[in-house]
Design an enzyme around this catalytic site. Structure first.
Site, PDB file in Angstrom:
ATOM      1  N   HIS A   1     -29.335  17.775 -70.435  1.00 26.49           N
ATOM      2  CA  HIS A   1     -29.608  19.100 -70.992  1.00 26.49           C
ATOM      3  C   HIS A   1     -30.933  19.118 -71.747  1.00 26.49           C
ATOM      4  O   HIS A   1     -31.640  20.128 -71.769  1.00 26.49           O
ATOM      5  CB  HIS A   1     -28.477  19.517 -71.932  1.00 26.49           C
TER       6      HIS A   1
ATOM      7  N   HIS B   1     -25.301  12.450 -70.297  1.00 25.40           N
ATOM      8  CA  HIS B   1     -24.961  13.843 -69.977  1.00 25.40           C
ATOM      9  C   HIS B   1     -25.751  14.799 -70.868  1.00 25.40           C
ATOM     10  O   HIS B   1     -26.335  15.786 -70.384  1.00 25.40           O
ATOM     11  CB  HIS B   1     -23.454  14.031 -70.176  1.00 25.40           C
ATOM     12  N   GLU B   2     -25.787  14.510 -72.166  1.00 25.09           N
ATOM     13  CA  GLU B   2     -26.497  15.393 -73.095  1.00 25.09           C
ATOM     14  C   GLU B   2     -28.007  15.330 -72.885  1.00 25.09           C
ATOM     15  O   GLU B   2     -28.700  16.346 -73.025  1.00 25.09           O
ATOM     16  CB  GLU B   2     -26.139  15.031 -74.541  1.00 25.09           C
TER      17      GLU B   2
END
Length: 658
Positions: A170, A166-167
């Protein structure tokens, strides 16, 4: 939606954010101007005096907001590590042997290799028992990924993998730069409230009356109150903008985590634990609101109209349509009596043996145990490829890429992994990777290093080159990426010296081949961005027509490097030009200085608009694979070129691992 479309959306979003903040600042200025007019009883003053007062107050207000935002932004130029340390983060050493920290580093390294970006700095927030995480930085080269102690303790490996994926979404999609900009702008608006509180105290301590003897009311309290109100109105607007931006991006990052890991249990399980454990995702750090928009879960742990994240139940249901929100209540009751333990779940799921130290993974004689997977590709293996396939893979690692990355870590010799993670041994190792395989070129490079740094460092680089000489081509770029954390741990002057060494290696002899040059240039770019993060607003609006010469140089050098016969090189170049600008012909004119001609091309090409950069990557693929196939060295060359253009390319099918 591919990487380039996401980049276009991020840029449009940046413009929209600037406009919204400008509107917020205009509203704040109007409030402060009105308060100043009332406080100084200027409603009946002549028009010239009234306009003069408004002008002075407006300029002062704008200056306060602008300087505060600039100050905060400059303070964040230290990159993602700066943000992590402000929240109480502690760096995780690259050579850690702590089981929980080793598991975290392994997951981060695997995800970085699968994404085609340098391994970021890794931090733990040891005083945060909640489950949360974030990624911060200006570029992937100065990025940091941080997780809370609660995430380490409560999440199993699959769930931690989902959180890190998920990170990384980004990281590769450019969200981090936007996030760190938001921090600076919010601070500028909040600064007015700080000034207002100071004026209020000054007015109250002054007795509420003017000391000039005129008997008029002291205007400071009223001005201070207005500035406090204006400041918090601005913060309210900022929070709304944070929420509107972050909510949609969290859905996209959750979906990317599933795409990266090829399973929903990981990220969905982590979100369920956030909703089920008592600590939730709430942080204790004083600056939690400032980073709320970049966190995995709500910083305050409370859902509200101003929440920066969608409701947990909605996020989980987007991943698993069969999810019943009542399950969160059941899990909360279950975990209230017996909180989950990630390490115990790892043992039950058979995941624990993967996360051991390098030393523990080697046999008594230092031999690496056999690793499952297919045999490594032999020299000259041809892999079918199409430009459209490559474009779809940019910044979009799949479960296959993640499996490949884990296999790469397993297959790189433990001695080299130890050197890549050792802050003392990493510099000679990287210089050894950069030295040419051609004996004549290597002698030039060794002599140049000895002239600049002395015979000791030059000889150490030469010994390291002999050590990595037998390393499979598919592992050279990953090994360099794994070495970045240990490099960033070196003092600044030493890194500056290493930058000079890389330049020395590149320019020691014009005969350096394209693969060696690109690996050198990729390392150089990463070090420069890590040492000197670029915090300026980057438009990336250069058009392809303005970069025609630079693009032609890149395609020419690639065509020349891949073919010994001029006729074949011309055909490959023509294929690239056709992909770049259909219907256009450009002359094939190899530069006299060979690969070094690209030194002036990279800044121009990296500044292209996303749509034009997409065409350039397609043209690059067309040149390298004009016959419809690529060798493993050509795949690694393509990944390196994409890295220099900040279009990270994950390991591709057929690279021989996994």
């Amino acid at each position: 939606m591919n990487f380039f479309e996401r980049q276009r959306r991020v840029r449009r979003l940046s413009v929209r954010l600037v406009l919204l903040f400008v509107l917020a600042v205009v509203g704040i200025v109007l409030v402060v101007d009105l308060a100043a007019v009332v406080a100084f009883n200027a409603t009946a003053a002549p028009a010239q005096e009234l306009l003069g007062l408004i002008a002075v107050v407006t300029v002062g207000t704008l200056a306060a907001i602008g300087l505060a935002a600039l100050f905060r932004t400059v303070a964040l130029r230290g990159g993602g590590g700066k943000v992590a340390r402000e929240l109480g983060g502690v760096p995780v050493p690259a050579d850690t042997t702590d089981p929980e920290l080793r598991r975290l580093r392994n997951v981060v390294e695997e995800m970085a290799l699968a994404s085609g970006v340098p391994v970021p700095e890794v931090y733990v927030l040891p005083d945060e028992p909640a489950i949360n995480a974030f990624a911060a930085g200006w570029t992937p080269s100065d990025a940091a990924v941080a997780v809370t102690r609660g995430a380490l303790r409560r999440l199993n490996r699959d769930e931690l993998q989902g959180v890190i994926a998920h990170e990384f979404s980004h990281v590769v999609n450019g969200d981090m730069r936007l996030n760190i900009r938001l921090m600076g702008l919010l601070f500028g608006i909040l600064f007015l409230a700080v000034i207002g509180r100071g004026l209020l105290r000054a007015g109250i301590l002054g007795g509420g009356r003017n000391r000039g003897g005129g008997g008029g009311a002291n205007p400071l309290p009223l001005v201070g109150l207005a500035m406090v109100a204006a400041g918090y109105v601005g913060v309210l607007a900022g929070r709304l903008i944070q929420a509107s931006v972050s909510r949609q991006r969290e859905y996209l990052a959750d979906a990317s985590a599933v795409q990266y890991t090829r399973q929903t249990q990981g990220i969905a399980g982590a979100l369920k634990k956030i909703g089920g454990v008592a600590e939730g995702s709430e942080l204790k750090a004083p600056k939690r609101d400032e980073v709320g928009h970049m966190l995995l879960g709500e910083a305050t742990g409370r859902a509200s109209w101003f929440a920066t994240h969608p409701p947990l139940a909605d996020r989980i249901r987007a991943l698993d349509p069969s999810f019943d929100p009542a399950e969160l209540s059941r899990l909360a009751r279950q975990w209230a009596a017996s909180p989950p333990s990630g390490r115990q779940e790892d043992v039950a799921l058979g995941l624990a043996p993967r996360d051991v130290s390098t030393a523990a993974a080697t046999g008594p004689a230092g031999e690496t145990p056999p690793t499952p997977g297919r045999a490594l590709p032999v020299e000259g293996l041809q892999v079918p490829v199409a430009p459209a396939e490559v474009l779809d893979r940019v910044a979009a690692p799949t479960g296959t890429a993640y499996t490949h990355a884990a296999a790469i870590l397993d297959r790189i010799p433990p001695e080299l992994l130890d050197r890549a993670r050792d802050r003392e041994a990493v510099v000679p190792l990287l210089l050894g990777l950069l030295l040419s395989g051609d004996p004549g070129v290597r002698r030039h490079q060794h002599a140049a290093l000895a002239d600049r740094h002395g015979p000791g460092p030059a000889d150490a680089a030469l010994r390291a080159a002999d050590t990595v000489a037998g390393l499979h081509p598919a592992f050279r770029l990953p090994l360099a990426e794994l070495a970045f954390p240990a490099l960033r741990d070196r003092p600044g002057p030493e890194l500056e010296s290493l930058l000079a060494s890389v330049f020395t290696v590149i320019r020691a002899d014009g005969a350096i081949d394209v693969s060696e040059y690109c690996l050198s240039r990729l390392l150089l770019n990463g070090l420069q961005e890590s040492l000197h993060p670029d915090s300026r607003w980057r438009a990336d609006r250069r058009r392809l027509t303005d970069a025609r010469s630079a693009a032609a140089s890149l395609l020419t050098v690639l065509a020349q490097a891949g073919h010994t016969e001029r006729a074949a090189a011309e055909r490959a170049f023509a294929a690239g030009v056709a992909a770049l600008r259909p219907g256009t012909t450009l002359p094939y004119s190899p530069p006299d200085d060979g690969v070094l001609a690209l030194e002036t091309a990279w800044p121009v090409l990296d500044g292209l608009r996303p749509s034009d950069k997409e065409r350039l990557v397609a043209a690059t693929v067309a040149v390298i694979s004009h016959d419809g196939t690529m060798t493993v060295p050509e795949i690694e060359l393509l990944r390196t070129v994409c890295g220099l253009l900040h279009c990270p390319l994950p390991p591709m099918a057929g690279d021989g691992v996994g």
